[in-house]
Design an enzyme around this catalytic site. Structure first.
Site, PDB file in Angstrom:
ATOM      1  N   ASP A 183      88.109   2.514  31.158  1.00 28.11           N
ATOM      2  CA  ASP A 183      88.132   2.657  29.705  1.00 28.11           C
ATOM      3  C   ASP A 183      88.278   1.274  29.084  1.00 28.11           C
ATOM      4  OD1 ASP A 183      88.199   3.824  27.098  1.00 28.11           O
ATOM      5  OD2 ASP A 183      89.088   5.622  27.976  1.00 28.11           O
ATOM      6  N   GLY A 203      86.693  -1.782  30.806  1.00 26.67           N
ATOM      7  CA  GLY A 203      85.263  -1.990  30.639  1.00 26.67           C
ATOM      8  C   GLY A 203      84.643  -0.905  29.784  1.00 26.67           C
ATOM      9  N   PHE A 205      81.578   1.984  29.462  1.00 29.40           N
ATOM     10  CA  PHE A 205      80.651   2.787  30.261  1.00 29.40           C
ATOM     11  C   PHE A 205      79.198   2.585  29.855  1.00 29.40           C
ATOM     12  CE2 PHE A 205      82.902   6.089  27.503  1.00 29.40           C
ATOM     13  CZ  PHE A 205      82.030   5.974  26.427  1.00 29.40           C
ATOM     14  N   HIS A 222      79.843  14.474  24.582  1.00 31.12           N
ATOM     15  CA  HIS A 222      79.682  15.138  23.282  1.00 31.12           C
ATOM     16  C   HIS A 222      79.993  14.202  22.119  1.00 31.12           C
ATOM     17  CE1 HIS A 222      84.098  16.778  22.757  1.00 31.12           C
ATOM     18  NE2 HIS A 222      84.071  15.504  23.034  1.00 31.12           N
TER      19      HIS A 222
END
Length: 308
Positions: A183, A203, A205, A222
């Site tokens: 994260d 980091g 994604f 989502h």
């Protein structure tokens, strides 16, 4: 007419819940009934807020001006629910006021002058509230993950895993696993809670993810429109070995008119960042177009796919 009134005044209930949570009422009533004169805030306003909430089963007025918890209001003492009440009555509520059927553009950036994630980064208190809200209610997804077949020593990467609460619960149940939480560096966490079997990697994604045997996405895709969701899935696929598992804890919208909280959550995703909840066909298209083979879409369970 009564049913329609219940829908129309829903915004008032949202704000009332946020107001009493922010005033510390749930914790003040944790040990039993108390008069509003002993609570933080204006006694008359608190009485009126609590009286209205009690009419729907949230708190109970035991005698004039004295309130206690119900089973429903006591949930506000559990991790995550008070934070969600704060967010829904605050930043989520303000953004939702600009929801407009004439456009698919998310209203959040225009209202707040920044995208939702950038805004959270610039407001650490709200970011901590958001992380705590997302960390709540991890038992059920952890149980679903723990029930899957695992090999000794498998590395599970929780992509966008926040403070690591999900992996903590999973590894409590399956101690033979190792975990990596990916994260952003500003994520609020307690490294001591993660223990020696879970590593936190800072980091994005969108850029890269650590090597692993299984990749977990809980309430991540989502948040994003399809184009960005594809970028996330391609980034994971680039790191994943052949046949690595992708485990997605998100809803699958079902056809028909049955009550479905995911259809309301879908609107929140639209408001905040242009994201969306997805039906099975949309999930299949998303996965198959990014190098993943869908395996199953269990109702109320974990979506599974494999790297191909």
């Amino acid at each position: 007419m009564t049913d329609l009134w219940d829908f129309l005044r829903g915004a008032l209930m949202t704000k009332a819940l946020a107001a009493v949570v922010d005033a510390g009422v749930p914790s003040a009533l944790a040990d039993g009934p108390r008069p509003v004169s002993q609570l933080q805030g204006d006694p008359d306003t608190l009485h009126r807020l609590l009286r209205a909430l009690a009419s729907d089963g949230v708190f109970r007025e035991t005698e004039p001006g004295v309130f206690e918890h119900t089973d429903l209001s006591r949930q506000l003492l559990d991790p995550g629910w008070s934070e969600f009440a704060h967010l829904f009555g605050g930043v989520f509520f303000e953004a939702t006021t600009d929801l407009d059927a004439s456009t698919s553009k998310p209203p959040f950036p225009d209202r707040f002058g920044a995208g939702f994630w950038d805004w959270l980064s610039a407001h650490p208190t709200e970011r901590a509230m958001f992380d705590a809200a997302m960390a709540g209610e991890r038992d059920r997804p952890a149980e679903r993950l723990a029930a899957l077949e695992w090999r000794e020593g498998e590395v599970v990467v929780d992509v966008g895993g926040g403070n690591g609460a999900l992996l903590v619960e999973l590894i409590r149940r399956r101690p033979e696993l190792h975990g990596i939480v990916l994260d952003l560096p500003e994520t609020v966490r307690e490294d001591a809670v993660l223990g020696d079997r879970i590593e936190f990697v800072a980091g994005s994604f969108f850029d890269s993810v650590p090597d692993g045997d299984a990749y977990v996405l809980s309430g991540i895709l989502h948040d994003w429109p399809d184009e960005d969701a594809r970028r996330i899935l391609r980034t994971i696929r680039a790191a994943a070995p052949q046949q690595a598992r992708l485990l997605i804890n998100e809803s699958v919208i079902r056809p028909g008119n049955d009550a479905d909280g995911a259809k309301w959550l879908d609107l929140l995703m639209l408001v905040l960042a242009g994201g969306r909840e997805r039906d099975e066909e949309q999930w299949r298209e998303l996965l198959e177009g990014t190098g993943w083979e869908p395996v199953r879409f269990p109702e109320g369970g974990t979506i599974e796919a494999r790297a191909r």
